[in-house]
Design a protein around this motif. Sequence first.
Motif, PDB file in Angstrom:
ATOM      1  N   ASN A 126      22.117 -12.705 -14.088  1.00  0.00           N
ATOM      2  CA  ASN A 126      20.991 -13.477 -13.577  1.00  0.00           C
ATOM      3  C   ASN A 126      19.776 -12.561 -13.402  1.00  0.00           C
ATOM      4  O   ASN A 126      19.922 -11.345 -13.279  1.00  0.00           O
ATOM      5  N   PRO A 127      18.576 -13.133 -13.363  1.00  0.00           N
ATOM      6  CA  PRO A 127      17.384 -12.296 -13.162  1.00  0.00           C
ATOM      7  C   PRO A 127      17.422 -11.568 -11.812  1.00  0.00           C
ATOM      8  O   PRO A 127      17.483 -12.215 -10.761  1.00  0.00           O
ATOM      9  N   PRO A 128      17.391 -10.245 -11.811  1.00  0.00           N
ATOM     10  CA  PRO A 128      17.401  -9.497 -10.552  1.00  0.00           C
ATOM     11  C   PRO A 128      15.986  -9.369  -9.986  1.00  0.00           C
ATOM     12  O   PRO A 128      15.001  -9.384 -10.728  1.00  0.00           O
ATOM     13  N   VAL A 129      15.884  -9.239  -8.669  1.00  0.00           N
ATOM     14  CA  VAL A 129      14.596  -8.973  -8.034  1.00  0.00           C
ATOM     15  C   VAL A 129      14.406  -7.459  -8.005  1.00  0.00           C
ATOM     16  O   VAL A 129      15.101  -6.748  -7.280  1.00  0.00           O
ATOM     17  N   THR A 130      13.464  -6.982  -8.808  1.00  0.00           N
ATOM     18  CA  THR A 130      13.287  -5.543  -8.985  1.00  0.00           C
ATOM     19  C   THR A 130      11.862  -5.077  -8.711  1.00  0.00           C
ATOM     20  O   THR A 130      11.543  -3.910  -8.952  1.00  0.00           O
ATOM     21  N   TRP A 131      11.003  -5.959  -8.230  1.00  0.00           N
ATOM     22  CA  TRP A 131       9.607  -5.585  -7.975  1.00  0.00           C
ATOM     23  C   TRP A 131       9.067  -6.454  -6.842  1.00  0.00           C
ATOM     24  O   TRP A 131       9.468  -7.602  -6.685  1.00  0.00           O
ATOM     25  N   PHE A 132       8.169  -5.889  -6.057  1.00  0.00           N
ATOM     26  CA  PHE A 132       7.483  -6.655  -5.012  1.00  0.00           C
ATOM     27  C   PHE A 132       5.988  -6.416  -5.124  1.00  0.00           C
ATOM     28  O   PHE A 132       5.531  -5.416  -5.709  1.00  0.00           O
ATOM     29  N   GLU A 133       5.209  -7.322  -4.572  1.00  0.00           N
ATOM     30  CA  GLU A 133       3.773  -7.119  -4.465  1.00  0.00           C
ATOM     31  C   GLU A 133       3.291  -7.547  -3.082  1.00  0.00           C
ATOM     32  O   GLU A 133       3.733  -8.572  -2.557  1.00  0.00           O
ATOM     33  N   ILE A 134       2.402  -6.754  -2.517  1.00  0.00           N
ATOM     34  CA  ILE A 134       1.729  -7.059  -1.265  1.00  0.00           C
ATOM     35  C   ILE A 134       0.248  -7.235  -1.584  1.00  0.00           C
ATOM     36  O   ILE A 134      -0.357  -6.360  -2.224  1.00  0.00           O
ATOM     37  N   TYR A 135      -0.320  -8.354  -1.175  1.00  0.00           N
ATOM     38  CA  TYR A 135      -1.703  -8.662  -1.498  1.00  0.00           C
ATOM     39  C   TYR A 135      -2.602  -8.464  -0.278  1.00  0.00           C
ATOM     40  O   TYR A 135      -2.253  -8.849   0.838  1.00  0.00           O
ATOM     41  N   GLY A 136      -3.755  -7.892  -0.529  1.00  0.00           N
ATOM     42  CA  GLY A 136      -4.728  -7.694   0.531  1.00  0.00           C
ATOM     43  C   GLY A 136      -6.107  -8.145   0.109  1.00  0.00           C
ATOM     44  O   GLY A 136      -6.365  -8.404  -1.072  1.00  0.00           O
ATOM     45  N   LYS A 137      -6.990  -8.256   1.065  1.00  0.00           N
ATOM     46  CA  LYS A 137      -8.371  -8.625   0.758  1.00  0.00           C
ATOM     47  C   LYS A 137      -9.030  -7.528  -0.069  1.00  0.00           C
ATOM     48  O   LYS A 137      -9.754  -7.785  -1.026  1.00  0.00           O
ATOM     49  N   LYS A 138      -8.791  -6.281   0.351  1.00  0.00           N
ATOM     50  CA  LYS A 138      -9.188  -5.105  -0.410  1.00  0.00           C
ATOM     51  C   LYS A 138      -7.977  -4.177  -0.418  1.00  0.00           C
ATOM     52  O   LYS A 138      -7.493  -3.796   0.646  1.00  0.00           O
ATOM     53  N   PRO A 139      -7.477  -3.810  -1.587  1.00  0.00           N
ATOM     54  CA  PRO A 139      -6.209  -3.063  -1.615  1.00  0.00           C
ATOM     55  C   PRO A 139      -6.287  -1.648  -1.084  1.00  0.00           C
ATOM     56  O   PRO A 139      -5.331  -1.151  -0.495  1.00  0.00           O
ATOM     57  N   GLN A 140      -7.420  -0.976  -1.266  1.00  0.00           N
ATOM     58  CA  GLN A 140      -7.452   0.446  -0.937  1.00  0.00           C
ATOM     59  C   GLN A 140      -7.114   0.744   0.529  1.00  0.00           C
ATOM     60  O   GLN A 140      -6.337   1.686   0.789  1.00  0.00           O
ATOM     61  N   PRO A 141      -7.653   0.016   1.510  1.00  0.00           N
ATOM     62  CA  PRO A 141      -7.246   0.302   2.895  1.00  0.00           C
ATOM     63  C   PRO A 141      -5.760   0.097   3.143  1.00  0.00           C
ATOM     64  O   PRO A 141      -5.157   0.830   3.939  1.00  0.00           O
ATOM     65  N   LEU A 142      -5.151  -0.881   2.453  1.00  0.00           N
ATOM     66  CA  LEU A 142      -3.713  -1.088   2.613  1.00  0.00           C
ATOM     67  C   LEU A 142      -2.911   0.047   1.991  1.00  0.00           C
ATOM     68  O   LEU A 142      -1.829   0.384   2.478  1.00  0.00           O
ATOM     69  N   TRP A 143      -3.425   0.629   0.914  1.00  0.00           N
ATOM     70  CA  TRP A 143      -2.729   1.782   0.338  1.00  0.00           C
ATOM     71  C   TRP A 143      -2.573   2.874   1.391  1.00  0.00           C
ATOM     72  O   TRP A 143      -1.481   3.441   1.552  1.00  0.00           O
ATOM     73  N   GLN A 144      -3.656   3.165   2.093  1.00  0.00           N
ATOM     74  CA  GLN A 144      -3.602   4.233   3.091  1.00  0.00           C
ATOM     75  C   GLN A 144      -2.670   3.864   4.238  1.00  0.00           C
ATOM     76  O   GLN A 144      -1.921   4.707   4.744  1.00  0.00           O
ATOM     77  N   PHE A 145      -2.694   2.587   4.634  1.00  0.00           N
ATOM     78  CA  PHE A 145      -1.809   2.117   5.704  1.00  0.00           C
ATOM     79  C   PHE A 145      -0.346   2.359   5.348  1.00  0.00           C
ATOM     80  O   PHE A 145       0.418   2.929   6.141  1.00  0.00           O
ATOM     81  N   TYR A 146       0.057   1.954   4.151  1.00  0.00           N
ATOM     82  CA  TYR A 146       1.471   2.079   3.777  1.00  0.00           C
ATOM     83  C   TYR A 146       1.853   3.513   3.407  1.00  0.00           C
ATOM     84  O   TYR A 146       3.006   3.910   3.593  1.00  0.00           O
ATOM     85  N   ARG A 147       0.917   4.272   2.924  1.00  0.00           N
ATOM     86  CA  ARG A 147       1.200   5.691   2.705  1.00  0.00           C
ATOM     87  C   ARG A 147       1.545   6.381   4.026  1.00  0.00           C
ATOM     88  O   ARG A 147       2.511   7.135   4.123  1.00  0.00           O
TER      89      ARG A 147
END
Length: 242
Positions: A126-147
């Motif tokens: 069956n199709p495995p779940v192998t990727w996720f995405e998190i969406y933001g208003k502007k991605p760059q600030p979220l990059w720093q948050f999760y880093r």
Amino acid sequence: MGNPVVHFEINGPDPELVAKFYGELFGWHLESIPELEYTTIDTHGGGGINGGISKAEKPYTTIYVGADDLQAALDKAVSLGASTKVPVSDIPNVGTFAQFADPDGNLIGLFNAGDREQPGVSAGSNPPVTWFEIYGKKPQPLWQFYRELFGWTIKEQSGDGYVYGEVDAGGQGISGGVTANPMKQPGVAIWAESDDQQGYLDRAVELGGSEIMPVTEMSGGLKIAMFTDPQGTFCGVYEYKD
């Protein structure tokens, strides 16, 4: 090494409908746990991560990130601009969990199984779940948050009209991305891997879902399609060839 993404969860007002939809669409194996008002998902995809379906007032998808000290991780998330939504709580015979809303409002879970051995994804096609995405208003600030929060390695990719942060979460979980979706609205999506994007897209619509993105060939051998399930939560199907 960063904290791994170890579980996904689809939430909404009609969990029975959602369970039926994904069971028929992908052939995922579902087991209801009435006392927890929860349905577990074993994709039988031979890889990736498993998930669950839970009842909630509004539909949304989330991911759970493994952490040794949930309270410390929750406190750090809050110090970086998140807010606590579910404090550290025990699930009998399963583990402990918590949830926070990141600075853009995405609900993200934390999980620790303790000494309990967690069942992995069963063998199957069956199709495995192998990727996720998190969406933001502007991605760059979220990059720093999760880093800072999880120690994720996030590599910037950009092109005509898009900016994408490719996430290497490390550990035994799955990788993913942090970006801005076309609606510039927060959200989380899971992606199932298959070479038949059109077939699953058509079937999703037949079962009551809605097409969001037709089968689209991207650069680098990536082919994607996206739909919403009957309650409106996002799911993608993709194939990547080197």
